[in-house]
Design a protein around this motif. Structure first.
Motif, PDB file in Angstrom:
ATOM      1  N   THR A  33       9.890  -1.860   4.374  1.00  0.00           N
ATOM      2  CA  THR A  33      10.575  -0.883   3.519  1.00  0.00           C
ATOM      3  C   THR A  33      10.598  -1.302   2.055  1.00  0.00           C
ATOM      4  N   TRP A  35       8.181  -1.672   0.028  1.00  0.00           N
ATOM      5  CA  TRP A  35       7.218  -0.903  -0.762  1.00  0.00           C
ATOM      6  C   TRP A  35       7.759   0.464  -1.127  1.00  0.00           C
ATOM      7  N   LEU A  36       8.506   1.073  -0.209  1.00  0.00           N
ATOM      8  CA  LEU A  36       9.153   2.343  -0.531  1.00  0.00           C
ATOM      9  C   LEU A  36      10.261   2.110  -1.557  1.00  0.00           C
ATOM     10  N   LYS A  39       8.702   1.954  -4.873  1.00  0.00           N
ATOM     11  CA  LYS A  39       8.267   3.297  -5.263  1.00  0.00           C
ATOM     12  C   LYS A  39       9.438   4.095  -5.828  1.00  0.00           C
ATOM     13  N   ILE A  40      10.605   4.008  -5.173  1.00  0.00           N
ATOM     14  CA  ILE A  40      11.777   4.752  -5.639  1.00  0.00           C
ATOM     15  C   ILE A  40      12.308   4.149  -6.936  1.00  0.00           C
ATOM     16  N   GLU A 102       2.436   0.658  -8.010  1.00  0.00           N
ATOM     17  CA  GLU A 102       3.097   1.716  -7.248  1.00  0.00           C
ATOM     18  C   GLU A 102       3.405   2.949  -8.092  1.00  0.00           C
ATOM     19  N   SER A 107       3.184   4.150  -1.328  1.00  0.00           N
ATOM     20  CA  SER A 107       3.819   2.905  -0.882  1.00  0.00           C
ATOM     21  C   SER A 107       3.145   2.331   0.361  1.00  0.00           C
ATOM     22  N   ALA A 269       5.412   0.263   6.867  1.00  0.00           N
ATOM     23  CA  ALA A 269       5.318   0.794   5.505  1.00  0.00           C
ATOM     24  C   ALA A 269       4.529   2.097   5.470  1.00  0.00           C
ATOM     25  N   GLY A 273       6.523   5.332   4.457  1.00  0.00           N
ATOM     26  CA  GLY A 273       6.067   5.908   3.203  1.00  0.00           C
ATOM     27  C   GLY A 273       5.552   7.324   3.375  1.00  0.00           C
ATOM     28  N   TYR A 276       8.565   9.643   3.811  1.00  0.00           N
ATOM     29  CA  TYR A 276       9.327   9.867   2.578  1.00  0.00           C
ATOM     30  C   TYR A 276       8.534  10.696   1.563  1.00  0.00           C
ATOM     31  N   GLU A 277       7.260  10.387   1.404  1.00  0.00           N
ATOM     32  CA  GLU A 277       6.444  11.035   0.389  1.00  0.00           C
ATOM     33  C   GLU A 277       5.812  12.339   0.875  1.00  0.00           C
TER      34      GLU A 277
END
Length: 311
Positions: A33, A35-36, A39-40, A102, A107, A269, A273, A276-277
């Motif tokens: 998580t 990497w997310l 990204k955020i 990123e 992510s 990931a 990701g 979420y994306e």
């Protein structure tokens, strides 16, 4: 009485195994998580500033651990050059590069790109430590990087300069981390894990943050609550929590078994990701991802060594 001791010993062993497996899963999820979280964070915080704030949030907790364990935060005086190398090449530059990357790369793909790091460790170990590299490992590297090329192509990262610069930034961060791991094998003997991390994180955090203020001129008042929450998660859970659990496991599992964290966390990931994306995972993407991770897994378990062990 001996039967009772055996039963209790068996229960204790099973409980220990269960706790170890749970902690292993926690590390995989924590790093998966991360990497997310990056990204955020970079949605409203520029890369230099974001990397610096992450470490400044983590630094007081590392200081607290050093104080509780009564360990020095200072490297031995004769290893000052190694201290500078760790601060710059393990913490400062790689984490800026990851945050920069990123901005342009999903992510999940970032995690897959960074999962090449153990392969670069293998290559640098052969170059600098004269460790043997087996043929099956070379084949695994070839499979892994060929799959990675197909993933990048599948994701549509063809000629756009910004996207490709993000990919190269992430790969460069993986290379720098790998080099630092190998140099640490040579120069870091006798330096505790807390000493290795605490002061470099503090100095890197301050340096990155100040560089961000001078170069990026961030409007901190405009930082969203989502980005602040992501930075807090990265600083507290990923940097400190993941670090503590990982090195706790390092004392209880073989390095080979534990290194499979780098094969498993990209799977988390990719799926987290994509969710979420809002990016669907195509069959080709899934196929090449599994092939990439299988190739890198071969580098960790060379067939020649396994056959020699059995023989």
């Amino acid at each position: 009485m001996s039967i009772s001791v055996t039963i209790n010993g068996g229960k204790t062993a099973r409980l220990t195994g269960l706790v170890t497996a749970l902690l292993f899963l926690i590390v995989c999820i924590s790093w998966g998580t991360t990497w997310l979280g990056i990204k955020i964070a970079v949605e409203s915080v520029p890369p230099l500033t974001s990397a610096g704030l992450r470490f400044l949030i983590a630094f007081p907790l590392f200081l607290a651990f050093a104080w509780m364990r009564r360990e020095s935060i200072f490297f031995p005086r004769q290893r000052f050059g190694f201290f500078v190398f760790v601060t710059v090449c393990y913490f400062s530059l790689p984490y800026y590069l990851l945050n920069y990357g990123e901005h342009y790369v999903a992510s999940g793909l970032t995690a897959l790109l960074f999962s090449t790091m153990p392969v670069f460790i293998l290559i640098f170990s052969g170059l600098f430590l004269r460790e043997r590299i087996y043929l099956s490992q070379v084949i695994g590297i070839a499979i892994g990087f060929a799959s990675l090329f197909m993933i990048i192509k599948t994701q549509g990262l063809h000629l756009a300069y910004s996207e490709l610069s993000g990919v190269f930034a992430i790969l460069l961060a993986a290379v720098m981390h790998a080099l630092c791991y190998v140099i640490t094998k040579q120069r870091g003997v006798g330096i505790s894990v807390i000493t290795f991390n605490t002061l470099p994180i503090g100095i890197a955090g301050l340096g990155l943050f100040l560089a961000g203020l001078l170069i990026e001129h961030p409007g901190l008042a405009a930082v969203t609550s989502r980005s602040w929450a992501a930075l807090a998660y990265l600083g507290l859970a990923a940097s400190v929590g993941g670090f503590i659990v990982y090195f706790f496991l390092l004392k209880r599992l073989s390095p080979v078994v534990l290194s499979f964290v780098f094969i498993i966390f990209p799977v988390f990931a990719v799926f987290i990701g994509a969710w979420y994306e809002g990016m669907p995972i195509s069959p080709n993407m899934l196929r090449y991802t599994l092939l990439l991770l299988a190739g890198f897994a071969i580098t960790k378990l060379p067939l020649e060594r396994l056959l020699n062990t059995r023989g």
